[in-house]
Design a protein around this motif. Sequence first.
Motif, PDB file in Angstrom:
ATOM      1  N   SER A  49      13.778 -80.224  55.967  1.00  0.00           N
ATOM      2  CA  SER A  49      14.319 -80.448  54.624  1.00  0.00           C
ATOM      3  C   SER A  49      15.270 -79.340  54.188  1.00  0.00           C
ATOM      4  CB  SER A  49      13.183 -80.557  53.601  1.00  0.00           C
ATOM      5  OG  SER A  49      12.623 -79.287  53.350  1.00  0.00           O
TER       6      SER A  49
ATOM      7  N   TYR B 271      13.430 -62.575  44.883  1.00  0.00           N
ATOM      8  CA  TYR B 271      12.945 -63.842  45.439  1.00  0.00           C
ATOM      9  C   TYR B 271      11.633 -63.549  46.150  1.00  0.00           C
ATOM     10  CZ  TYR B 271      13.134 -68.424  47.717  1.00  0.00           C
ATOM     11  OH  TYR B 271      12.870 -69.716  48.120  1.00  0.00           O
TER      12      TYR B 271
ATOM     13  N   VAL C 107      17.764 -82.100  49.216  1.00  0.00           N
ATOM     14  CA  VAL C 107      16.452 -82.539  49.732  1.00  0.00           C
ATOM     15  C   VAL C 107      15.408 -81.434  49.638  1.00  0.00           C
ATOM     16  CG1 VAL C 107      15.199 -83.308  51.786  1.00  0.00           C
ATOM     17  CG2 VAL C 107      17.460 -84.219  51.340  1.00  0.00           C
ATOM     18  N   ILE C 108      15.839 -80.186  49.861  1.00  0.00           N
ATOM     19  CA  ILE C 108      14.883 -79.076  49.884  1.00  0.00           C
ATOM     20  C   ILE C 108      14.091 -78.968  48.574  1.00  0.00           C
ATOM     21  CG2 ILE C 108      16.507 -77.284  49.078  1.00  0.00           C
ATOM     22  CD1 ILE C 108      15.269 -75.391  51.164  1.00  0.00           C
ATOM     23  N   GLY C 109      14.610 -79.538  47.495  1.00  0.00           N
ATOM     24  CA  GLY C 109      13.905 -79.463  46.216  1.00  0.00           C
ATOM     25  C   GLY C 109      13.115 -80.702  45.857  1.00  0.00           C
TER      26      GLY C 109
ATOM     27  N   PHE D  28      11.215 -78.121  36.211  1.00  0.00           N
ATOM     28  CA  PHE D  28      11.425 -77.707  37.601  1.00  0.00           C
ATOM     29  C   PHE D  28      11.615 -76.189  37.630  1.00  0.00           C
ATOM     30  CE2 PHE D  28      14.355 -77.188  41.329  1.00  0.00           C
ATOM     31  CZ  PHE D  28      13.511 -77.679  42.307  1.00  0.00           C
ATOM     32  N   LYS D  29      10.619 -75.481  38.159  1.00  0.00           N
ATOM     33  CA  LYS D  29      10.604 -74.022  38.084  1.00  0.00           C
ATOM     34  C   LYS D  29      10.721 -73.468  39.498  1.00  0.00           C
ATOM     35  CE  LYS D  29       7.195 -72.296  35.477  1.00  0.00           C
ATOM     36  NZ  LYS D  29       7.782 -71.670  34.292  1.00  0.00           N
ATOM     37  N   THR D  30      11.844 -72.855  39.816  1.00  0.00           N
ATOM     38  CA  THR D  30      12.030 -72.290  41.156  1.00  0.00           C
ATOM     39  C   THR D  30      12.862 -71.030  41.062  1.00  0.00           C
ATOM     40  OG1 THR D  30      12.941 -72.680  43.373  1.00  0.00           O
ATOM     41  CG2 THR D  30      14.078 -73.748  41.537  1.00  0.00           C
TER      42      THR D  30
ATOM     43  N   PHE E 265      14.771 -70.393  43.492  1.00  0.00           N
ATOM     44  CA  PHE E 265      15.696 -70.678  44.583  1.00  0.00           C
ATOM     45  C   PHE E 265      17.163 -70.653  44.164  1.00  0.00           C
ATOM     46  CE2 PHE E 265      17.376 -73.442  48.073  1.00  0.00           C
ATOM     47  CZ  PHE E 265      17.037 -72.598  49.111  1.00  0.00           C
TER      48      PHE E 265
ATOM     49  N   THR F  57      21.266 -84.202  51.817  1.00  0.00           N
ATOM     50  CA  THR F  57      20.961 -83.107  52.727  1.00  0.00           C
ATOM     51  C   THR F  57      22.013 -82.026  52.569  1.00  0.00           C
ATOM     52  OG1 THR F  57      19.931 -84.629  54.277  1.00  0.00           O
ATOM     53  CG2 THR F  57      20.559 -82.487  55.136  1.00  0.00           C
ATOM     54  N   SER F  58      21.543 -80.849  52.193  1.00  0.00           N
ATOM     55  CA  SER F  58      22.444 -79.736  51.874  1.00  0.00           C
ATOM     56  C   SER F  58      22.029 -78.525  52.699  1.00  0.00           C
ATOM     57  CB  SER F  58      22.335 -79.439  50.377  1.00  0.00           C
ATOM     58  OG  SER F  58      23.072 -78.305  50.030  1.00  0.00           O
TER      59      SER F  58
ATOM     60  N   TRP G 181      22.719 -77.794  41.997  1.00  0.00           N
ATOM     61  CA  TRP G 181      21.640 -78.657  41.508  1.00  0.00           C
ATOM     62  C   TRP G 181      22.169 -79.357  40.265  1.00  0.00           C
ATOM     63  CZ3 TRP G 181      16.744 -78.341  43.978  1.00  0.00           C
ATOM     64  CH2 TRP G 181      16.669 -77.357  44.975  1.00  0.00           C
TER      65      TRP G 181
ATOM     66  N   SER H  92      10.305 -82.270  46.917  1.00  0.00           N
ATOM     67  CA  SER H  92       8.848 -82.247  46.683  1.00  0.00           C
ATOM     68  C   SER H  92       8.527 -81.471  45.412  1.00  0.00           C
ATOM     69  CB  SER H  92       8.113 -81.665  47.892  1.00  0.00           C
ATOM     70  OG  SER H  92       8.444 -80.315  48.079  1.00  0.00           O
ATOM     71  N   GLY H  93       9.285 -80.422  45.142  1.00  0.00           N
ATOM     72  CA  GLY H  93       9.057 -79.666  43.907  1.00  0.00           C
ATOM     73  C   GLY H  93       9.394 -80.492  42.672  1.00  0.00           C
TER      74      GLY H  93
END
Lengths: 389, 389
Positions: B315, B215, A75-77, A47-49, A51, A93-94, A59, A79-80
């Motif tokens: 999301s 970012y 949740v924002i992560g 998992f490369k972000t 963010f 949900t955060s 996380w 799909s990644g």
Amino acid sequence: MLEVPKRGFEKAEYERRLGKIQKLMFDEQMDAILLTTQVDIEYYTGFKTQFFESPTRPWFVLIPLDEKPKAIIPVIGESGMRDTWVEDIQTWTSPNPEDEGISLLTLNIKALMKRFKTLGIPQGHESNLRMPLGDYNKLISNLDGINIKDATKILRYVRYVKSPAEIEKIKYICDVASQGFEDLPSLLKVGESERANCQRFKNHLLSLGVDDFPYLISGSGQGGYGSIIMGPSERILENGDIFIIDTGCVFDSYFCDFDRNYAFGYASDEAKKAYEVVFKATDAGFDACKVGNTTSDVFNAMNKVMQEGGALSNSVGRLGHGLGMQLTEWPSNTINDNTKLEEGVVITLEPGMEYLEGKEMVHEENVLITNNGPVWLSRRASPELPIIV
Amino acid sequence: MLEVPKRGFEKAEYERRLGKIQKLMFDEQMDAILLTTQVDIEYYTGFKTQFFESPTRPWFVLIPLDEKPKAIIPVIGESGMRDTWVEDIQTWTSPNPEDEGISLLTLNIKALMKRFKTLGIPQGHESNLRMPLGDYNKLISNLDGINIKDATKILRYVRYVKSPAEIEKIKYICDVASQGFEDLPSLLKVGESERANCQRFKNHLLSLGVDDFPYLISGSGQGGYGSIIMGPSERILENGDIFIIDTGCVFDSYFCDFDRNYAFGYASDEAKKAYEVVFKATDAGFDACKVGNTTSDVFNAMNKVMQEGGALSNSVGRLGHGLGMQLTEWPSNTINDNTKLEEGVVITLEPGMEYLEGKEMVHEENVLITNNGPVWLSRRASPELPIIV
């Protein structure tokens, strides 16, 4: 320059990493390890972000003793994370300050405590807990009856030995940055600030293929610089200056970390001599980079050259360190670190010395340890202090 | 573009910050606060370094109730800290796994526990302890008899309200990034990857005066993108794509944080409509950015427009947040955050919605709150989805 390596890793790379840590977890009698940092999570999941630059959301990834990693993430992560090899992805949900994932994490940890009733959490040096301390305390009180054990040693050991695919990426970024440094003398200008010179270097590094430069500092001063961790400053470069740039550039999440020194116009005999001493110390360190030797052997080899060369002191506190997904990784080249070198380990050789009061000279190269001896990953610096006229 | 602001701050800026936190510390009955993170330490001392990129060494700053900040740091940072307004600088040679500054820190904390016998440590949401957990536990056991109290609320409140000098830096970086985005359509190329396009953008941002882009992400997909926190990927851009870049660029340690959306060749009615909805939601949020209103008022204003505009879900979990020395700062624009807006506060407006399954549209602008109403810091995006042909 080298060919651009393929980005990402095969699934087998993650399986290998998981297998290694699970074997060590069994030896240490841990049912699971909790990971919270960007690097640890990426290392085991892919998992490369960027963010994590936002401190708002924690996380969580759990490494079970005998299953694939589980992601408990905002949740924002989602799909990644679905694009990685991880299958068990649970979300909340955060931001949600009332319960920032803690109840979901608690449930998952409890479900994994089957054999040893023990959870591993990194607590040792160079580790970091990337979640609020208050939530951590809440989690620990939720886990009443479960032992908490420091997982630092086994986590750092797995990352210590690099795979061929990892080495290819480090080799590549070292080569690109080496090219950048070789081109740098024609880009540097006296009469302009450290910052303006460094910005030109950044532009050039991007054009050569660097993804990013999370660390790119400079130091300068008449006859020498006094710090290697600040800057770039607004100081205007002038003749008589010694100038250093140290950079951790990144390709596909892997770092190089080395520096280069330059003089403008002319240099004192003391500065030239100091440069030669740290250059020779690096050679001595390189020769000591043998499988079976330790980081302390490497330290001693370099330190001897510097002591004989008239070093006054060294503010860095070590003469190099591990290198990989972080600018600096365990271990450290110090007098009592004593970590055994192994095939596949990448370290920096970073001899630094104060040669006049307040004037330092620090050199750095990156080296791969193999059963057939050490290999330079950075292209060797000039044996004499380059003077830009 | 705006004139480049002066770098750094006057001493009066640090005195003001210290005065504000000390007043709150007195109210909270704390004798001192322990700071460990890069941002907290820089905020109160002016110590600006990229060296936190290396996880090896912890850094400690104590804010006493009635004295200037005290730095307890590795020797490698001493010369840099001497250039700040901090006078009491105590060092240890690091790395030293036997005692990584803990005994020195303990002595200093104990000496400050005069009035309330209470030490403040950030423990709440969005805070982070940047030292190994094991050393933290050792420290706490050394401090037997001393109360530990969460300092998150007072620390975040002081940083929440920006000074004119801080606002000038944020305004400038917003303006530079706005120029970059305005120039971007001529730099974007279909047939090349997200990454190649982003790298061109980075080069351009550097030339415009950005210090760094900690970012800079992108997302793309036929008819829409599905994530705004991953990337840039190797995906090749093609006609029919919607493409987003979201960036937190930095000038002199202060961030902008906003995004721009583009379509290549053509766009569906759904995508155009979603763009208009989030654009109008941003306007509604802007109108709600009044002193005395809360972050929840801003949320509700934006959310209403998106609900009426057919949003399926969101999301991200919030519709914007604070902005300053971090990409995202407290507070969050959520339904129950309820933080009062004040003169000098900088926030982002970030309405995002899923308009088709797996397709998101996220817009973002940066806004300053003043007694005379809100001020756009980012130059307003195009009211219609830009289509690059």
